[in-house]
Structure formats: C-alpha cells, structure tokens
Scaffold this active site. Sequence first.
Site, PDB file in Angstrom:
ATOM      1  N   CYS A   1       0.805  -1.116  -0.060  1.00 57.35           N
ATOM      2  CA  CYS A   1       0.202   0.128   0.074  1.00 57.35           C
ATOM      3  C   CYS A   1       0.819   1.026  -0.021  1.00 57.35           C
ATOM      4  O   CYS A   1       1.885   1.248   0.672  1.00 57.35           O
ATOM      5  CB  CYS A   1      -0.987   0.110   1.174  1.00 57.35           C
ATOM      6  SG  CYS A   1      -2.166  -1.332   1.354  1.00 57.35           S
TER       7      CYS A   1
ATOM      8  N   ARG B   1       3.978  -0.310  -4.934  1.00 51.40           N
ATOM      9  CA  ARG B   1       3.463  -1.042  -3.482  1.00 51.40           C
ATOM     10  C   ARG B   1       2.304  -1.621  -3.276  1.00 51.40           C
ATOM     11  O   ARG B   1       1.982  -2.241  -2.266  1.00 51.40           O
ATOM     12  CB  ARG B   1       3.574   0.317  -2.551  1.00 51.40           C
ATOM     13  CG  ARG B   1       4.725   1.003  -2.545  1.00 51.40           C
ATOM     14  CD  ARG B   1       4.616   2.318  -1.583  1.00 51.40           C
ATOM     15  NE  ARG B   1       4.581   1.812  -0.086  1.00 51.40           N
ATOM     16  CZ  ARG B   1       5.593   1.390   0.836  1.00 51.40           C
ATOM     17  NH1 ARG B   1       6.895   1.852   0.128  1.00 51.40           N
ATOM     18  NH2 ARG B   1       5.507   1.269   1.976  1.00 51.40           N
TER      19      ARG B   1
ATOM     20  N   TRP C   1      -2.669  -2.725  -1.630  1.00 55.14           N
ATOM     21  CA  TRP C   1      -2.363  -4.189  -1.907  1.00 55.14           C
ATOM     22  C   TRP C   1      -3.271  -4.952  -0.851  1.00 55.14           C
ATOM     23  O   TRP C   1      -2.864  -4.437   0.420  1.00 55.14           O
ATOM     24  CB  TRP C   1      -0.871  -4.193  -1.432  1.00 55.14           C
ATOM     25  CG  TRP C   1      -0.462  -5.466  -1.696  1.00 55.14           C
ATOM     26  CD1 TRP C   1      -0.172  -6.335  -3.050  1.00 55.14           C
ATOM     27  CD2 TRP C   1      -0.440  -6.747  -0.909  1.00 55.14           C
ATOM     28  NE1 TRP C   1       0.009  -7.588  -2.664  1.00 55.14           N
ATOM     29  CE2 TRP C   1      -0.031  -7.925  -1.438  1.00 55.14           C
ATOM     30  CE3 TRP C   1      -0.737  -7.032   0.575  1.00 55.14           C
ATOM     31  CZ2 TRP C   1       0.061  -9.053  -0.986  1.00 55.14           C
ATOM     32  CZ3 TRP C   1      -0.527  -8.248   1.135  1.00 55.14           C
ATOM     33  CH2 TRP C   1      -0.102  -9.459   0.297  1.00 55.14           C
TER      34      TRP C   1
ATOM     35  N   ASN D   1      -1.458   2.441   5.568  1.00 54.99           N
ATOM     36  CA  ASN D   1      -0.617   1.530   5.205  1.00 54.99           C
ATOM     37  C   ASN D   1      -0.380   0.535   6.301  1.00 54.99           C
ATOM     38  O   ASN D   1       0.181   1.273   7.228  1.00 54.99           O
ATOM     39  CB  ASN D   1       0.770   2.192   4.367  1.00 54.99           C
ATOM     40  CG  ASN D   1       1.771   1.175   4.231  1.00 54.99           C
ATOM     41  OD1 ASN D   1       3.207   1.255   4.332  1.00 54.99           O
ATOM     42  ND2 ASN D   1       1.513  -0.126   4.343  1.00 54.99           N
ATOM     43  N   GLY D   2      -0.601  -0.734   6.366  1.00 51.84           N
ATOM     44  CA  GLY D   2      -0.550  -1.408   7.594  1.00 51.84           C
ATOM     45  C   GLY D   2      -1.483  -2.330   7.873  1.00 51.84           C
ATOM     46  O   GLY D   2      -2.435  -2.644   7.053  1.00 51.84           O
TER      47      GLY D   2
ATOM     48  N   GLU E   1      17.167 -18.039  -7.574  1.00 51.71           N
ATOM     49  CA  GLU E   1      16.692 -16.923  -7.953  1.00 51.71           C
ATOM     50  C   GLU E   1      16.366 -16.881  -9.373  1.00 51.71           C
ATOM     51  O   GLU E   1      15.092 -16.122  -9.706  1.00 51.71           O
ATOM     52  CB  GLU E   1      18.044 -15.960  -7.622  1.00 51.71           C
ATOM     53  CG  GLU E   1      17.958 -14.342  -8.365  1.00 51.71           C
ATOM     54  CD  GLU E   1      16.751 -13.684  -7.479  1.00 51.71           C
ATOM     55  OE1 GLU E   1      16.099 -14.130  -6.484  1.00 51.71           O
ATOM     56  OE2 GLU E   1      16.556 -12.538  -8.071  1.00 51.71           O
TER      57      GLU E   1
ATOM     58  N   LYS F   1      12.515 -15.639 -10.279  1.00 47.32           N
ATOM     59  CA  LYS F   1      12.179 -14.282 -11.384  1.00 47.32           C
ATOM     60  C   LYS F   1      11.134 -14.801 -12.300  1.00 47.32           C
ATOM     61  O   LYS F   1      10.298 -13.918 -12.592  1.00 47.32           O
ATOM     62  CB  LYS F   1      13.577 -14.164 -12.208  1.00 47.32           C
ATOM     63  CG  LYS F   1      14.535 -13.247 -11.347  1.00 47.32           C
ATOM     64  CD  LYS F   1      14.118 -11.878 -11.016  1.00 47.32           C
ATOM     65  CE  LYS F   1      13.432 -11.730  -9.589  1.00 47.32           C
ATOM     66  NZ  LYS F   1      14.079 -11.455  -8.466  1.00 47.32           N
TER      67      LYS F   1
ATOM     68  N   GLU G   1       7.615 -15.109 -10.732  1.00 48.86           N
ATOM     69  CA  GLU G   1       6.899 -14.071 -10.272  1.00 48.86           C
ATOM     70  C   GLU G   1       6.251 -12.939 -11.575  1.00 48.86           C
ATOM     71  O   GLU G   1       5.442 -12.306 -11.227  1.00 48.86           O
ATOM     72  CB  GLU G   1       7.630 -13.508  -9.184  1.00 48.86           C
ATOM     73  CG  GLU G   1       8.895 -12.665  -9.685  1.00 48.86           C
ATOM     74  CD  GLU G   1       9.642 -11.992  -8.539  1.00 48.86           C
ATOM     75  OE1 GLU G   1       9.004 -11.626  -7.600  1.00 48.86           O
ATOM     76  OE2 GLU G   1      10.990 -11.622  -8.661  1.00 48.86           O
TER      77      GLU G   1
ATOM     78  N   HIS H   1      16.767 -37.396  -5.805  1.00 46.53           N
ATOM     79  CA  HIS H   1      16.214 -37.740  -4.677  1.00 46.53           C
ATOM     80  C   HIS H   1      14.590 -37.423  -4.774  1.00 46.53           C
ATOM     81  O   HIS H   1      14.078 -37.357  -3.438  1.00 46.53           O
ATOM     82  CB  HIS H   1      16.995 -37.100  -3.326  1.00 46.53           C
ATOM     83  CG  HIS H   1      18.348 -37.398  -3.309  1.00 46.53           C
ATOM     84  ND1 HIS H   1      18.800 -38.770  -3.027  1.00 46.53           N
ATOM     85  CD2 HIS H   1      19.511 -36.845  -3.697  1.00 46.53           C
ATOM     86  CE1 HIS H   1      20.146 -38.858  -2.820  1.00 46.53           C
ATOM     87  NE2 HIS H   1      20.489 -37.693  -3.558  1.00 46.53           N
TER      88      HIS H   1
ATOM     89  N   LYS I   1       6.112  -4.214  -4.134  1.00 45.98           N
ATOM     90  CA  LYS I   1       7.664  -4.137  -4.033  1.00 45.98           C
ATOM     91  C   LYS I   1       8.241  -4.090  -2.670  1.00 45.98           C
ATOM     92  O   LYS I   1       9.229  -4.514  -2.232  1.00 45.98           O
ATOM     93  CB  LYS I   1       8.106  -2.676  -4.898  1.00 45.98           C
ATOM     94  CG  LYS I   1       9.475  -2.480  -4.545  1.00 45.98           C
ATOM     95  CD  LYS I   1      10.054  -3.397  -5.832  1.00 45.98           C
ATOM     96  CE  LYS I   1      11.602  -3.217  -5.813  1.00 45.98           C
ATOM     97  NZ  LYS I   1      12.336  -4.540  -6.530  1.00 45.98           N
TER      98      LYS I   1
HETATM   99  C1  F6R Z   1      11.561 -10.820  -5.662  1.00 46.77           C
HETATM  100  C2  F6R Z   1      11.375  -9.893  -4.728  1.00 46.77           C
HETATM  101  C3  F6R Z   1      11.041 -10.349  -3.301  1.00 46.77           C
HETATM  102  C4  F6R Z   1      11.724  -9.525  -2.299  1.00 46.77           C
HETATM  103  C5  F6R Z   1      11.344  -9.740  -0.904  1.00 46.77           C
HETATM  104  C6  F6R Z   1      12.121  -8.979   0.119  1.00 46.77           C
HETATM  105  O1  F6R Z   1      11.816 -10.447  -6.845  1.00 46.77           O
HETATM  106  O2  F6R Z   1      11.722  -8.755  -4.924  1.00 46.77           O
HETATM  107  O3  F6R Z   1      11.123 -11.707  -3.261  1.00 46.77           O
HETATM  108  O4  F6R Z   1      13.169  -9.908  -2.540  1.00 46.77           O
HETATM  109  O5  F6R Z   1       9.815  -9.370  -0.901  1.00 46.77           O
HETATM  110  O6  F6R Z   1      12.137  -7.816   0.064  1.00 46.77           O
HETATM  111  P1  F6R Z   1      13.259  -6.843   0.556  1.00 46.77           P
HETATM  112  O7  F6R Z   1      14.550  -7.180  -0.136  1.00 46.77           O
HETATM  113  O8  F6R Z   1      12.807  -5.300   0.107  1.00 46.77           O
HETATM  114  O9  F6R Z   1      13.118  -7.210   1.989  1.00 46.77           O
END
Ligand code: F6R
Length: 622
Positions: free
Chosen positions: A2, A27, A74, A100-101, A495, A499, A502, A518, A617
């Site tokens: 949010c 956000r 969000w 936000n929260g 990773e 990527k 998501e 396994h 984000k």
């Molecule tokens: C994936 C991604 C998320 C963040 C996770 C932690 O691309 O961006 O998995 O890595 O939400 O976020 P931060 O790094 O802001 O604590």
Amino acid sequence: MCGIVGYIGTQTATDILLGGLEKLEYRGYDSAGIATILDGKIHRLRASGKLYNLREKLAHSVNPSQIGIAHTRWATHGKPEEHNAHPHVDTAARVAVVQNGIIENYLDLKEELITQGCQFESETDTEVIPHLIASYLPCAPKGDDFLKAVQTTITRLKGAFALAIICAEYSDEIIVVRNQAPLIIGLGQGEFFCASDVTAIAPHTCAVLSLENGEMARLTPLGVEVYDFELNRLRKQPRTLEWSAVNLEKQGFRHFMLKEIHEQPAVIRACLERYLSPPDSASPIQLPIDSQLYQGVQQIQIIACGTSWHAGLVGKYLLEQLAGIPTAVQYASEYRYAPSPLTPHTLTIGVTQSGETADTLAALEMEKYRRINLASPYQARTLGITNRPESTLTQMVDQIINTQAGIEIGVAATKSFTAQLMGFYFLALQLAFERQTLSLEQIQSIIAGMRALPHQIEEIIAKQSAPIEQLAHEFSQTKDFIFIGRGINFPIALEGALKLKEISYIHAEGYPAGEMKHGPIALLDEKVPVIAIAMPGIVYDKVISNAQEAKARYARLIGVTPKDNLEAEATFDDLLYVPQVEELLSPILAVIPLQLLAYYIAALQGLDVDQPRNLAKSVTVE
Ligand code: F6R
C-alpha cells in the site's frame, strides 16, 4: 505494501496526488482512491484495479481543492473491490483516512463502533479509524480538537500502521501518523507532502523530514508540527534527498525491470568505487563500518526474505569459505517465531532492498530485544545491507552497507540483488583480510576479478539479449521449468526460478543439482525444460553429470555457461553464454541471462512485468 500520499499547498491537489500514486503504485495496485476537501465537505473518488481506472474517473470531474490524501492498495483485509478501496470515511463523511499497515484489533473496535450506530461499508481493518476519530470529535470542533481526536484514536489501535487523515471541518490540515510503517514528509515552498516513500516526493522537493515510529505530525500551508504520541512537540531537522526525479523514469526502456537489468554494470562500478581502497592503503577494502561490529565474531546469522534471502545464501558461502565464519541464513518470517538458541559473539545481518520488509524488521527487532540485558558477548551486533539508506532498516541496525543500487521500481528485484551480492563480497573480503584467512595476493586477485564484472555484464547484455529474446518465444506454452545449480550457484538457481515465476506466472523450481535424483527428477519429461548453471569450478563436472541425468529423462536442457566449452556444447540443447570468470564471482554473471530470460518470456506474453499480479515491491505487512 500500500502506498499513501498527501498534499497541502497552493496547487491542485488531485494532480499532485495522482502523480504521487503513480510513483507508489509499485507498492500495490489492487485499487486506488483520493479524498479532498471542497466547500467544507470531503470529496472521495475510488476505483478498483490499477491507477488508470481512477484516472479515468477523475477525468470527468473538476476539483480545484488544494488539500487531499490518496492511496494505492495491496489488499490484506477484504477483496480488491471498490468498496474496500481507501480512503475510508466515517458514517457522516467528516473524516477520511488512508492507511498502510494492519490494525490487528479492528474486529473488536468494529463491534464497539457498530453498537454506537456507526455504519460500515467495507471489510477492511482501516475503516474503524475514521469512525473512531469522528467519535472523538466534538460536533463543532475547533483548535486542536482534530489533532487530539487522532491522538486518542491511536491509543486504541494495535498493529503496525502509517496514516494520513483529513477532516471536513479542517480544510487546512492533514494529520499523519507513523507506527512501524514508513512515512516521510516533504517540505516545499508553502506546500507540504507526505508519502510512504520518497519516490512520491522527489519530483517536488528535496527537503524531507523522516518521521520515526511513535511520531505524528500536523501539516498546514504554514508548516509542519511534529509530535510524539503524547502530543509533546518535537523538533526535527530536515534532510536533503539524494534522489533525483530522473531516477524514477523509464528513460526509454519499455519496462523498469529492463532498465534496472541494464543498470547493473553502473551499480557495480559505484560499489567498486565506493568500497575499494585507493592503492597503497593499509586494507584493500574500505567498508564504512566500525571494526568493533565484527571483531571477535564467531558466527553470523543472515535474516531476509525472497530474493534478499537468496543473496544471503551466496553471502553464507562467501563468509564461510573466504572468512571461515560459520553462517546461518534465516527466513525472517520463520525466524521471528522460532529463533535459534542465543549464541555469543554473533553478528546478525538484515538484508532488504526496500529496508521496510515487515518480517525482516520484526526479526531484527526481536533479535535485539532478546539480547538487551545479556552479558556483553551476547549483546546484539546488527548490520543492514540495503540500497535504501533512508529506510527504517537504517534506524534499526548498528550500521549499514549501502549497496549503491539506488531505487528499484520493478517489482522483480534485479539490480538490488547483484548489489547485495557485491555487499557480501566486500564484507567477506574485509573479514578475510582482518582474520588473515586469505593472503593479500588472494584478495587482490579476487578484486581484479570484481573489477572486470561491470564490463562482463555489459557484454552479456549486448550479446545475449537478442538470442535470449528469440529463445523466449519457444516457451510461451511451457507450464513448468526446473533450475539447477550447485555450490555458490545453487542460490542462483533459486533466484532464476523466482524471477520466472513472479513475472511470467510459469511454475518454476530451483533445486540443488545433486538433489534432483532424490525426488524431483520424477517430474521430468520432454515438456519440462531444465536450466543448469554450469560455471567452471569445483562442481562443474558434477553439474554436467546432473544435467545429463535430466537429459536421459528427455528434458530440454539449457545451460548457463561460458563459450567454447566442448562438454557444455555437447550436453545442452540451448546455451546462455556468459564470459569466463572465477567460480567465486560467477553468481553475479550467471544471474544476468536468467533475469533476461524471465523478462523476455513475460514481456512477449504482454504481461505486466513491472507490476505482476498479487505482488508488491515493499512488503510492509507480516
Ligand atoms: C523478488 C522480490 C521479493 C523480495 C522480498 C524481500 O523479486 O523482490 O522476493 O526480495 O519481498 O524484499 P526486501 O528485499 O525489500 O526485503
């Protein structure tokens, strides 16, 4: 999660607020809404879905108001529908609130307010707030009544929240509150802003005031007054933002994610410039952290979520193999409820690109709290690794490593990840130097390899983007991918898979290559491509053998590997080339083609690469 924004001044509020929401949309983008005050009344407009829906609605109205608050959501409590969109108002629409929260005790409060006759129109936790504030406001409020009603309301709320509030009877006041969720105030000339993040403020002013937890403020056209939650007035010094508005634009790229992939060489150059010592210095690394933080450290624990957790796994490899310090990597969300037994001489590292992830911050807070009254070997030593030095993380830890990545807008982390890796390389090398676990020559040789990284990434981007885009066409119907890697590149397999899933919504698993047999090998057939990270080094032959095992099950094999490698050419159906590099530094190169592949697969399908569904984000709720 949010985004909230507020404006009071001399310009048309809706224009400023919409611009702010655009910057905060990363956000959350389940709905958006705006409330202003016009002719002594709250005017509210909300729309479900992304911001353009709200924009469209606003296009049909003229609203010259110079005060307002706005929100991009969000969804936590209640579906992403218009009736749940912020701002929320009380029954008589005297008070409008964006939050936000999460308000944890909202059900109890809601019951109480309903018995008092309040009418609720949403399923959100937030809606109790305007009702409560209105219940504490006299019929004809004057002076500080609005401020006091907000202050009384805060004493009733449990949870983590940031608020911006307006009241119909106070057409020249916004009250903002910060309690465990981010909030920044921008100071302009006769105009003031508030927002969850500097991104919404940077286009208007560089002067900001950061509220701390337990602080609230009144914004008027004449200035900003800051208070604690007992309404004691506080004096705060503004600071100057380092951001320039230009960082927040796509600069000709189709998506922020692509721009941020391309920014990685520059970010790594900035890290090298900042953290490598000039020639002939006593130490080859100059991290700006006090040596007392790590002297005598016997173990390290890294706490993070998501991509930052993957960076932590690479960090563990480096700290153990280069500096010889046993290191554990913890998911913040797990650690907060099942922490490891307390050990002495322990350094705790929080890794977070946003610096605001609720679980990471709470786990760090808990770690500090449980060590508070212990004997000195047990006392907390905390380090943060982040690209947002202005974030809450910085206020919480003893010291930080600023990874120099700057702001990242694309929801999928790219440059912030490689920058976090750089942070770990520097830390591990500094510790290795001080503990003499590596010779100066060994360290200088690794540094020479690090200096080559920016150019090598440029080479991957220049030479591999087109073939990767071409290859991406072939996966439009693919339902599952497996990524395998070993040793220092196992986290890169995780990773790469993250990527892809998501942003393209394709199911993908990252696995240690040696573990496939396994269990997961049962998933393989000709429909499941396997991407193997095969970088020359101690586990190279093993990875090639594991790839062969997948090939024997008819899987299509894609290799991330350097050129002119006969074994790899014979093994893989498709190759994503990276330059020759020491195995120790290979994660930073190996991740680049995986970022590009995920990007092109999603972009070719016309998906919303920068704002994938259900994600945000900055994950500021638990
Ligand atoms: C994936 C991604 C998320 C963040 C996770 C932690 O691309 O961006 O998995 O890595 O939400 O976020 P931060 O790094 O802001 O604590």
